[in-house]
Design a protein around this motif. Structure first.
Motif, short mmCIF file in Angstrom:
data_model
loop_
_atom_site.label_atom_id
_atom_site.label_comp_id
_atom_site.label_asym_id
_atom_site.label_seq_id
_atom_site.Cartn_x
_atom_site.Cartn_y
_atom_site.Cartn_z
N ASP A 1 13.13 -6.34 -32.81
CA ASP A 1 12.29 -5.52 -33.70
C ASP A 1 11.93 -4.19 -33.05
O ASP A 1 12.08 -3.13 -33.65
CB ASP A 1 11.01 -6.29 -34.06
CG ASP A 1 11.33 -7.59 -34.78
OD1 ASP A 1 10.49 -8.51 -34.78
OD2 ASP A 1 12.47 -7.70 -35.31
N THR A 2 11.49 -4.26 -31.78
CA THR A 2 11.09 -3.02 -31.08
C THR A 2 12.29 -2.09 -30.93
O THR A 2 12.20 -0.88 -31.16
CB THR A 2 10.52 -3.36 -29.69
OG1 THR A 2 9.60 -4.44 -29.82
CG2 THR A 2 9.85 -2.15 -29.06
N GLN B 1 13.01 -0.52 -34.23
CA GLN B 1 11.93 0.40 -34.60
C GLN B 1 12.07 1.74 -33.86
O GLN B 1 11.89 2.81 -34.44
CB GLN B 1 10.60 -0.26 -34.23
CG GLN B 1 9.38 0.41 -34.83
CD GLN B 1 8.11 -0.37 -34.46
OE1 GLN B 1 8.18 -1.51 -33.98
NE2 GLN B 1 6.98 0.24 -34.63
#
Ligand SMILES: COc1ccccc1NC(=O)N[C@H](C(=O)N(CC(=O)NO)CC1CCCC1)C(C)(C)C
Ligand SMILES: [Zn+2]
Length: 190
Positions: free
Chosen positions: A48-49, A52
């Protein structure tokens, strides 16, 4: 946090400098920088990071790549015993190595290189590394396989060496001449 914008790319002179040793005990600032390098690897390995912030999934990072010409590296991968290695190291040094060589079947890339460079990058199959950890402890690591390749790639950055410097231009796919076997390891995508 470190993002790709903080990572300098080939052509930047710092990538070709020999980094300075860190005088120990490291300063608070040097510790903070090294911690942020480990944090980059953690973030880049979190799906996710990474999505992102557009982070490339890193297994190693050397301080010159964030324009800090000091002998500091961060590594986050698994060793040959599948032991998890997450380390920030000062003044890493290869104190001995095997004659045998190895290489990544799929070749190498680099966070500071935005292009594919084909060819085998010969690395020592086994290395012994001495370094000082973020916590100030002197350690000796015996590495082989992928982890040994990561450490050699990062320590090269501290000496201004890029992985493609090691590819034989006249014969990029030649089998490196080891006295014995070549260990070909495919990239695991952990
Ligand atoms: C979580 O990600 C993985 C999981 C399993 C296998 C491989 C990887 N990731 C990588 O090999 N990642 C490479 C890497 O971090 N580097 C480090 C670098 O550029 N340091 O300066 C390049 C690698 C080439 C050989 C060893 C390190 C990049 C250049 C492709 C980002
Ligand atoms: Zn690199």
């Amino acid at each position: 946090m470190i993002t790709m914008d903080d990572i300098i790319r080939e052509g930047h002179p710092t990538l070709r400098k020999i980094a300075d040793p860190v005088s120990l005990p490291a300063s608070k600032e040097e510790q903070d920088i090294l911690r942020s390098m480990v944090e980059y690897l953690i973030n880049s390995q979190d799906e996710d990071t990474a999505a992102q912030y557009g982070l490339r999934p890193g297994v190693g990072l050397a301080a010159p790549q964030i324009n800090v010409s000091k002998k500091m590296i961060a590594v986050r991968t698994f060793d040959h015993n599948d032991e998890f290695l997450e380390l920030g190291l000062f003044n890493p040094k290869i104190i001995s190595h095997s004659e045998e060589t190895t290489y990544l079947e799929s070749g190498e890339g680099c966070l500071s290189v935005d292009r594919m460079v084909e060819g085998e990058v010969p690395r020592y199959a086994r290395i012994k590394v001495k370094a000082t950890t973020l916590e100030g402890e002197e350690i000796t690591l015996r590495l082989k396989g992928f982890a040994a390749i990561v450490f050699q790639h990062e320590i090269d950055h501290l000496n201004g060496i890029m992985f493609y410097d090691r590819i034989d231009k006249s014969d990029p796919f030649k089998e490196p001449l080891p006295p014995k076997e070549v260990i070909k390891i495919s990239k695991f995508h952990g």
